[in-house]
Motif scaffolding. Structure first.
Motif, short mmCIF file in Angstrom:
data_model
loop_
_atom_site.label_atom_id
_atom_site.label_comp_id
_atom_site.label_asym_id
_atom_site.label_seq_id
_atom_site.Cartn_x
_atom_site.Cartn_y
_atom_site.Cartn_z
N GLN A 125 38.89 44.09 44.43
CA GLN A 125 38.05 44.50 43.23
C GLN A 125 38.51 45.52 42.28
OE1 GLN A 125 33.71 44.99 44.54
NE2 GLN A 125 34.47 44.37 46.50
N VAL A 126 39.17 46.49 42.77
CA VAL A 126 39.58 47.68 42.19
C VAL A 126 40.72 47.41 41.16
CG1 VAL A 126 40.72 49.85 42.17
CG2 VAL A 126 38.81 49.50 44.05
N ALA A 127 41.74 46.47 41.70
CA ALA A 127 42.69 45.80 41.13
C ALA A 127 42.05 45.03 39.73
CB ALA A 127 43.69 45.05 41.73
N ALA A 128 41.21 44.10 40.07
CA ALA A 128 40.46 43.55 39.07
C ALA A 128 39.71 44.35 37.82
CB ALA A 128 39.45 42.43 39.37
N LEU A 129 39.12 45.43 38.53
CA LEU A 129 38.42 46.25 37.46
C LEU A 129 39.51 47.03 36.55
CD1 LEU A 129 35.79 47.84 39.83
CD2 LEU A 129 35.35 46.31 37.92
#
Length: 172
Positions: free
Chosen positions: A74-78
């Protein structure tokens, strides 16, 4: 009458003593056997309970690792959403990771109901992260150019939420 013959009272007394001795021996043997069998059953039940607990803990640990992995995704996608504003595939990646995160969190709640208060804290922190996603999605729809200070602030906020959630996961 025979001189060597025992009186009837002595014969009855000898038979009573023999009967008592045989009866006592039988009771002792029964107690020893029941203790042995009961001990074996108790040990088997304790071993089975320990194996069940160990399997449940292993499953919970695997689920925690999956939660952590989906959080990192999720963090990478954000971060990609911030840098690559017009790329909608990042939102899809985020939503897939979010789905895995929520599913694994629910599974952990079922596996370990005793840690529900910690899981509520994780859910609360994650909902704040989800609010940030809504804001980022709205920003990505604008034609406004990416500002370095704004993106750095977004990165710091994302990293802070991520660290908080990871801290709670480590405590589990």
């Amino acid at each position: 009458k025979c001189k060597n013959a025992l009186p009837i009272n002595e014969v009855n007394q000898d038979m009573r003593i023999t009967t008592k001795c045989i009866g006592s021996s039988a009771i002792v043997l029964g107690l020893v056997a029941s203790t042995q069998i009961g001990g074996d059953l108790f040990i088997r039940q304790a071993e089975q309970k320990a194996q069940d607990t160990q399997a449940k803990n292993a499953q919970a640990l695997t689920t925690i690792l999956q939660i952590n992995l989906s959080l990192n995704n999720q963090v990478a996608a954000l971060k990609d959403m911030i840098l690559l504003r017009r790329d909608a595939s990042n939102l899809v990646k985020y939503q897939e990771a979010l789905s895995a995160f929520t599913r694994n969190l629910a599974e952990l709640k079922n596996l370990k109901p005793e840690i529900n208060s910690e899981l509520v804290k994780i859910s609360d922190r994650h909902s704040l992260l989800a609010n940030l996603v809504i804001e980022l999605a709205n920003q990505s729809n604008t034609d406004k150019p990416l500002e370095l200070a704004e993106s750095q602030q977004d990165f710091r906020v994302i990293n802070a939420f991520s660290r908080d959630i990871e801290l709670y996961l480590k405590l589990l």
